[in-house]
Structures are given as structure tokens and as C-alpha cells.
Design a protein around this motif. Sequence first.
Motif, PDB file in Angstrom:
ATOM      1  N   HIS A 309       0.808  -1.218   0.000  1.00  0.00           N
ATOM      2  CA  HIS A 309       0.000   0.000   0.000  1.00  0.00           C
ATOM      3  C   HIS A 309       0.848   1.277   0.000  1.00  0.00           C
ATOM      4  CE1 HIS A 309      -2.919   2.723   2.402  1.00  0.00           C
ATOM      5  NE2 HIS A 309      -3.000   2.985   1.123  1.00  0.00           N
ATOM      6  N   PRO A 310       1.806   1.422   0.938  1.00  0.00           N
ATOM      7  CA  PRO A 310       2.600   2.656   0.923  1.00  0.00           C
ATOM      8  C   PRO A 310       3.427   2.804  -0.365  1.00  0.00           C
ATOM      9  CG  PRO A 310       2.866   1.494   2.996  1.00  0.00           C
ATOM     10  CD  PRO A 310       2.160   0.565   2.071  1.00  0.00           C
ATOM     11  N   VAL A 311       3.901   1.674  -0.877  1.00  0.00           N
ATOM     12  CA  VAL A 311       4.708   1.749  -2.109  1.00  0.00           C
ATOM     13  C   VAL A 311       3.850   2.305  -3.252  1.00  0.00           C
ATOM     14  CG1 VAL A 311       5.934   0.361  -3.842  1.00  0.00           C
ATOM     15  CG2 VAL A 311       6.281  -0.082  -1.402  1.00  0.00           C
ATOM     16  N   LEU A 312       2.624   1.803  -3.349  1.00  0.00           N
ATOM     17  CA  LEU A 312       1.718   2.311  -4.373  1.00  0.00           C
ATOM     18  C   LEU A 312       1.419   3.790  -4.159  1.00  0.00           C
ATOM     19  CD1 LEU A 312      -1.082  -0.373  -4.905  1.00  0.00           C
ATOM     20  CD2 LEU A 312       0.621   0.406  -6.552  1.00  0.00           C
ATOM     21  N   ALA A 313       1.227   4.156  -2.898  1.00  0.00           N
ATOM     22  CA  ALA A 313       0.931   5.557  -2.586  1.00  0.00           C
ATOM     23  C   ALA A 313       2.101   6.456  -2.977  1.00  0.00           C
ATOM     24  CB  ALA A 313       0.607   5.700  -1.102  1.00  0.00           C
ATOM     25  N   ILE A 314       3.327   5.970  -2.740  1.00  0.00           N
ATOM     26  CA  ILE A 314       4.513   6.754  -3.117  1.00  0.00           C
ATOM     27  C   ILE A 314       4.531   6.955  -4.631  1.00  0.00           C
ATOM     28  CG2 ILE A 314       7.030   6.644  -3.311  1.00  0.00           C
ATOM     29  CD1 ILE A 314       7.033   5.247  -0.551  1.00  0.00           C
TER      30      ILE A 314
END
Lengths: 499, 690
Positions: A309-314
Motif C-alpha cells: 500500500h505505501p509503495v503504491l501511494a509513493i
Amino acid sequence: MDARQIQLRGRENVLIVIMAVMALGALAAWLLAHGFMFDDAMVRWSKVLGVLGSEHIRLENLSLLYPHLPLYAMVPFYYLPGMKFAGAPYLVSVLFAAILIWLFLHHMRAQPISIFKRMLLMVLLVAHPAFLWGATNGSQLAMSMVMFYLLYHACQSMIAEHDIHAYISLALILAMFFFIDGSAVFIFVALLPMLAVVAPRRLMMVSPLSIYFILSVPFLMAVFSWAWLNWLFASDFFHFIHDPHSSYLGGYMTLFNYPWLVHYGGHFFATLLPALGYALAAYPAVFYFLFATWQDQSRFRASFVLFVHPVLAIALATDQFYLRHPIEILVLISASIFAELTFIDLSHTRSYWRVVAMLVISLAGGWWVFTSTANPAMQQWLQAFRADRVLIADQDGALRLGRWLATHRLPTMIDENSAYKVLVARGDAKGLYLSYTDRFKLALGRAIPDIDQIVVADPTSPAGKLDHISIHYPNLYAHGMPGFRLVYSGVTWRVYRRL
Amino acid sequence: MSQALPRIGDVLVDHGLITESQLQEALKLQRERGQRIGEVILAQGWITASEFYSALTDHFRKGRIGDLLVERGLLSEERLMEALQLQREWGTRVGDIILAKGWVRPFLFYQVMATHFDKPFVNLIDEPPDEGLLDENHYDAYLEQLFLPWRKEHGLTKVAVADLDGEIMVAAEQVIDGPIDFVVTSKFDIVWTLQKYGDAFFSEKSVHELRKRQPEYSASTVFTVPQLIFAFVVMSITLLAMAFEPVNTLIVINAFISVFLLFNFGLRALLTWVGGDKRFDNYVTDEEVANLKAADLPTYTVLVPMYKEAETLPHLAQALRNLDYPMSKLDIKIILEEDDEETIETAKSLALEGMFEIIRVPPSLPKTKPKACNYALNFARGELATIYDGEDAPEADQLKKVVAAFRKSSPNTAVIQARLNYFNVSENWLTRMFTMEYSLWFDFYLPALDALKIPIPLGGTSNHFKTKVLRELQGWDPYNVTEDCDLGVRLTQRNYRVGVVNSTTYEEANNEVHNWIRQRSRWLKGYMQTYLVHMRRPLHFYKTLGHVGFWGFQFFIGGTILSVLLMPFLIAIFIVWLITQTTVFNAIYPASLLYINLINLLVGNAFLIQLFMLSGFKRHYYKLMPWALTVPGYWFLMSWAAFKGLWQLIFNPFYWEKTNHGLTTYQVTSEVDEHSLSGEQGSAPEAKGS
């Protein structure tokens, strides 16, 4: 574990949280004492000073270009003695970090591990540079971490229990996130594909749209409400996107200041790989969680989301030229690791020490990523952290002017959008006519303003380019104005006083 | 070859019940009068009937009822075996099982019963009782034990009974003067005869009992004098203030409304969170229901008030038959108004089983459902009692779940409310909205109110009472058009708990706007009545409910009324401002109030939409969720109904706006699934309005 033991745990936890607050508070004080001041924190604090110092307190004067909840969180500190000179944002950050630690310990209280083992875990988590950066830089990141912790917990509950509370929580957290962090939109959009992973299988088969409905509507309502308030107070639904000063634009307007955006801005897929690399380097513990939960479908799904999730958000935030540095979102992984640990059975010695080992490795990886990729603000933080005396950055002379204005308290016209540091250094806004006041607007409508004192920025400076007074009276800085005399001249700023 | 029984007189002497000389005297009188020896002894008053029959059980029991029925060809051997098997499971008498199953017509059954007890059978319709013997002070005892003094013969009062057990005999002796003996009749004859002769008494009781005994809780007075004075004072002060300080007065009014609505939203948010706890969805588990022993289950009265609903009656009867509960422990009262001949005829033509009884309510005012229920409550014999509407389809295990819920609840739990929902969910926009609203109400709000100890406004049906408590509270208020809401508050005030259970009754959602307005205006009028009744003595009310209960009542009941009444004005102001951008309202919206109003407008409406969605989501009615976005339209209908209700409260307070049922094209069922939501509706009753 019986009720008495849990009660005892509760008391121990309070002790640990107090110690954590003291330690983080001391660190924040150390950083400030060694010259660290974060621009974002100053901008926010200046808004609070401006509005609360006004004769008529109106929330819309906080401007709708910043998420409001971090501003509201600072309001009580305005009234505390000794807080007016910029300390409040850092204290708020520390307190929210403490809330996160308390939540973690609270959710851990049923785990049969000793106080020392819990403290060791907490120290390893807190010592991660991403967490320390978020907890002490005076920005909204500490609040975001709390929200992300709760978000991850809600995802876990949704997977494990299919509890309606999990859906309500997740929907509310996402909606609140929008009022806390400008990156909430990216967090939200990145979560959408992840919902297919965390939602119960049966629900996804019967009605996949329902989960999107239940979780999206509050968030979309929050965005709509914000747009409507923008229309109400600024006559433009998308004022918070159109205005170049808006924090919702992130690094968009100044992307050339940020190497990360220069390299990856506008490229979603190209960003994924480095984002993945940063995440793995800074948080190798995630590997362990994926590996440890491999056998447990529901737990594995949660760990997977924690990581992806955070990787996608980045990638999304970078694609939209928002993200100035991946650490702004990577910080959130710290919060979700806190949350993940509350779901792991740490009663077995082997699993506990494995987690400790992975956290130690994460610490090393985190510091390496942080130090090797730090942007100027992070470098300043690092320098202050290492106790190298840093001169307080005052290249544009705003702090000096602020201190001067604190001792020359005449009714003064000043544009707080360009002079936010001046406001922070002055410590309050009493007697100042700020850009949203009627007096300021009336004065700008005259050829010669009917004000005792005017602060104007050098039109050629970055501050001057934003300064409404300088823009409206382009010759004022250089040549003054009939009926006014120059009483202060410093770097970038001059003050004229009526004769 | 059976052994000859000893003579009655000898047995009585042996038992020491009469002396030898009394026996001789009795024999002498027998010869003179030509009576049976037993009658002579009883008429002399030397011993009571209960002593007499308990000593002579063997003399008066001719074979077993089941065998007698088989002998006479009224019952097959297989059915008798089945009845005996059920008797072992249910712990009730074979006769009750046979009657409940409808295997033998009651008239014939009681004839056999008379033979069994060696007593004459009387048909009370053809041979009515001597009215002078009936004492209205003892109607309750007659009904509780099912007997009535029939006629006086040879110094003996003949008591008509439907059964001849010791308890009934003792009860009869306690209320009837002088020596008694028994004749056998049908229980239905007893009920009908008591209705016939006790008409006026029961009517009076059902209408005026609460008003006489607890006038402070009766809605028969809409506004009390102190309330009128209070209203006059408040209005006068407001008008004076408006005359001298119009802007400040409007600001104060605005502040009051804004803060009140904010708290109203806040309470609803809290209720949603608390009520969303999954323990409420599993309060009684399937396992707990399975562990219940049928023999331990109490007798259950089911009250079914109906008016001009002839076409729904067969579906209702079937729904009640489907209940997973020993039929012989069911005491179902179909309550019909005497002038509703069509439904009465339909009920007769259905030849319903013995567990059903038809109660005919004589005409009297007010003509309301609570009055009808009060009337029928006189005839209730169950330890527990519930109400179902004509179009209800309760989940089969509901009664058992309620019994289990009572057993695991605190002893002061007086009523348990089941959840209500609809079977015609997707019929049109209105039914969808109504379904979501009901789901929210029953799946979130009521469990939360229970948990927070805030008075629960009971739903119109499927509330399961301890009959004793219901009687103690004089039943429902016949003047209150939401009598259940009022009763819930009264119970809480008397320190009784109102619980909830995770079982659903499916009803017919109103699918037609005018009909919906009628129903909703009645509900909202009833809320207003309830609010006014309980706020007659606010300090006393505060004391009995405590802080949470009192304020919960203000914001939940009061908040519901006020918010729907105010909504059109607030929206009108908003729309005028939106279109004209006028600054007229600026003066009455200082910054702080503006923010609260903005929160109410933005957060409040968004929150309501989300709540409706959640209700659909929790019920797994996923297809309803997008419709939640149209909830503001539903609120307009609510406001319309509220103003109609307010108008009626002032000009026609006791008028019962009848809701027409049977308008749906959907089948009455408690099996609501995804197909129902897709609009697959199965066979349906013919649509009918009334």
C-alpha cells in the motif's frame, strides 16, 4: 491473562508512554536548540498565531490551503505560556507520537511478555529514523502515523473478524485523513486495489462494489465538503488545488528543489522500483512479516497490504508531482509495523527474538536510507541531531524582523503568507493587519494606506514574489511612500512607518 | 376383567372426608331426591369439590382421552402415537396437542373430555349460563383458569370447565360462593361466553384502566395545564424578545437549534458505533436455541390485531404455524373488530387449529390497536406475550430465541424486542429507503439504546413481554398512537429493562407514498404524544431515568421530532441563500454558529447517508447501498409526515391513521435473500387497499 494483570500492564504502559514523551520531547528540544526549524511547521504555526491573535477568530482565516486538523491540534498550545515561539508544532508531534506508542502498548497488553521486552520493542521501533523524523519535525506526520496505525488495525479487523466496526473505522479514518494530510488522496487511491485483498472473500464475490461504497463515500464526502467550503469562503470549489501556495499541491510548484521529483515526477511505473527499494531497505522487517504469515491466509493478506500500500501511494504521489521525498509516506510504514506487531504472537521466545533481530536490521537500513537520501530539511534535522551546532537559518532575515517587530508594537500591515517566519519569530499576531483582515483589504485599496506601519519584502526575493504588499506597491520597498519613513531595513524586509 | 371400584361414600369415609352419619344422611337424601350420591354430598358442603375429586380420581376418569378419541373414530391410531410422542417432548397434555394440531374439532373433543371425566357436556351457546352468577370482579380468574359459573341446581353451583384439574377446582372454589360441581364445555365456549357477557367490562378496562390507575401516563390529555402555561410563557417571552432584540433573539433560537441538532447527530453516531458491536448480532446463538428443551418452554400468547385484512389472514396463519415452538404451548389470539365482518368470516372459514382463538373487540372509542390489544390481553394465558401484525413473517425460531434471551437477561428484563425488517425490500424506492431506515433502527439504534440504558421506543410488533409485567403496567395506552414507544419508556421508568434479540420479523414495507405518509404521520404524532406525556413531570422523569436516560430520551425521541420539523426551514434558508447569495441571514449566523451549522449540514447529511449505507451493508442488502445517496429526499417525506402528525396532534389527537396492508406484489416470507433484492418476488397476495 486475568483482569488484574491487564490492569497492571495498563499502569506499566502509562509509565512507558511518559518515558517516551520525555525522551521524544527532549530530542525535539535538542533539535530546536541546535537550530532545526522545519518550514512546514512554521507555516502552520503562523496560521494559528494569526487567527488566534485576531480580534474576531474565524476558522476560514486559517485558509483552506492546509488540512485543518493539525492546525486545530495546535490551538490549545497557543494559550499555554512559553509556547508562542514555535515550540508548539514540535510538542504536538511528540504528543501524537506518544499516542501512537500508547495505542501500540494498549493493543499489546494481552501479550504475555515482560515490561522489558515491550520496552525493547518500543525502543527499536522509536529509534527508527523515519519514526523520529515524523515524531519531532513539527509537521502533520505524527498525526498521519496515528491514523495509519488505526487504518492498518481496521484492515486487520476487517480481514479477521468481518466486523462492522472495522468498516466504520476504516471509512472514518480515510475521511479524517483528508483533513490531516495532503497526501491522503494518494493513500486513499492506493488503498482501493488493496481492498480486494483485505475484504472478505464472500463479500468480494457477492458484491465487490459494496465495500468501495462503504469506504469511499465518507472520503468523497470529505473532499466534497472541503471543495464546498472553498467555494463558500474563496468562491472557487478548487481553490485548494488552484492556489499555488496550497499544501495540497505538495512539491508541484517547486519541484526543481526536490531531486526525487526531478528524477521520478510524472512516472508512476518508474517510481515503483525505487519506492520498493527504499521500502525494503528501510524496513526489512516487512520481509519477516510476509514470511512469518505465509501459512496464515488472512494474516498474510494484511502483511501484503502493509508492504504494498505505501509503495503504491509513493508511486501515485510522485506521479502527480506531490511527493517531495519518499520518506513522507515511508514514515507511515513505521506506524503499520507498530500495528502489525500487535497481531503477532510474541509469547514464544524464538518469534520474539526474530522480530527483535529484524527490527535491528531495519534500524540500520532505515538510518542508511535516511542519511544517504536526505533532502535539505532532513539534512538540517540530521545535523541538529548529531549536535553539530547549526546556525538558525535566517537567510531572508525574517526571524530578525520578527524579533524587531516584537519590540516595536505598532499597528502593522503585513502579509503573513510571505512573512510566516516573521510571525513565528514575533510570537503573536496582536496588532497586525494580516492579509484576510478588512483593514488590510481596505488599505490595499488606497493609493496611500491608512496604517501606522507597513512591512514589505524585496520584490526580487522569493518572499517578495509572494508578498501582496510588495506586488501591490512595487516601488515601496525601494523608494518608500509619501508620508512614510523607513524605520527598519534588513535582508529582504523593510518596514515603513507613517510620519 | 376390571375389578369393581369401592363405593364413593365408602371411599370418602375411609379418607376421613365425611363421617359415617353424614354418609347415611346423604344416602337418605339421594333416595328422596333421585340425585347422584356425589352431588348430594357436595351440595351439603361437607367437603369441597377439589377434596371430593382428588379422593375419587379413579371413579371419574373413564379411560384415557386419546383412547376414547380413537374408539370413537375421531382420531387415528397413528396420530395418537404421534401425539404421545409429542407429549413426551413438549411436556403438555395430549388433549392440548390434539387440539393445537387441529386433528379433532374442539366441539367433539370436549364431548369426549366430558365422557372421560364422567361429567355432563354443555354447549354454552345453546345453553347459556345464568348471567346472575357471573361476577365481573372474578373475570380475570375465570379467564386465567378457563371456567365460569354456569347454573345453580339443587344447591350446587355448576361450574363449566374445559379441564378438570386440581388447580382449576381450587380456583373455582376460591371465587364462587357455596358448594360447587362441574360440567364440561369447550374452552372456546368459555372465552366466547365471557366475551359476550363481559363485553362492557372488558371494553371499559381496555380503554380506561391506565387512565384511572396511572393518569399521569395516559395520553388521553394531550397537553396538561402546566404544559400549556409553560408554552404560553415561552412563546410570550420569545415574542417580547423578538420585539425588542430581534437579531439577538434569532441568534439564541438559531444557537439552540444548531446545538440541539449537533447533539442529535452526535448521539446517533454513538448509537451506531455501540449498536454495531457484533455481540448484539449473536446475543442468542443457534446452539443455545437448540439446547432449549421443549418441555421447559413457557406458554406463549401471540396477539395479532387485524382490521380489514381478510386477505392477509391465511398468510399470517401460515407464518404462525411455521413458528418453531410447541403448538400446544401457543395461545394465538386473532384480534378482530366486531364490525370487521369480512375478516371474521375469513377467520371462521379457515377453520383454524385449536391454538388460534378469535377475539372480537366490541366497538368503542378510541378505535386503536392498543385498545384492541388491551382487550385481548384479558384473555391471554401465556407467561410470555408478543404482538405480530397481520403481514408479519417472524423467523421461525424467534419465540425460542426470546425465551433463551429472557433466561440469560437480568431478572428485571420485562420485554425483549425482536428486529423488524421487510420482505418487499426492492419493490420501489420507498421500500428500499424504508428497509434501510428500519435496519438502522433495529440493527443499530435499539441494541445501543439497550446497552446505554436509554429508554427504547419499542417497535410496533414483535415485542415479547412478560405478561405479568404487562398487566402490572395496565397494558398499552389506548390513547397513544405509538403505544409501544410509550410502553418502552414507561417500563424503563419502572426500573424494568427493555432488551433486544437477534431475530427478525419481516413485514410488508409501505410501497405507496400516501399510505407511507399516513403511517409515518401516526408514528410521529405518537412520538409527540409520548414526549408530552413523559415530560409532564420533567424532574421526576429525570430522577427515574438518570442523566443518560433522560438526555438520551431528549435527543433520541425529542431529536427525531424536532429535526424532521425543522429540516424544511433550514433547507429553505440554505436554498434561498444559495440562489440569491443574500446577506440577510448574516446577522443571525455569527461565526461560531455558522461553523456548527456547516458541520450539521455537511457532516450531518453525509453521516446520515453513510448510516443508511451501513444499515444495508450490515444486513447484506448490498444492492440498496447506492440508494442511500437519496436519503435527503426521504427526509422531506418525513417532514411532510411530521407536520401532518403535528396538525393531528392538535386537532385530532387520538385518530388512528390506518395503514393499508396487502399492497405489495411480493410474497410474505421470512426468507429474504439476494433474489429478493433483485426483484424476484414469487407468488403474491392480491393487492388490496382499504
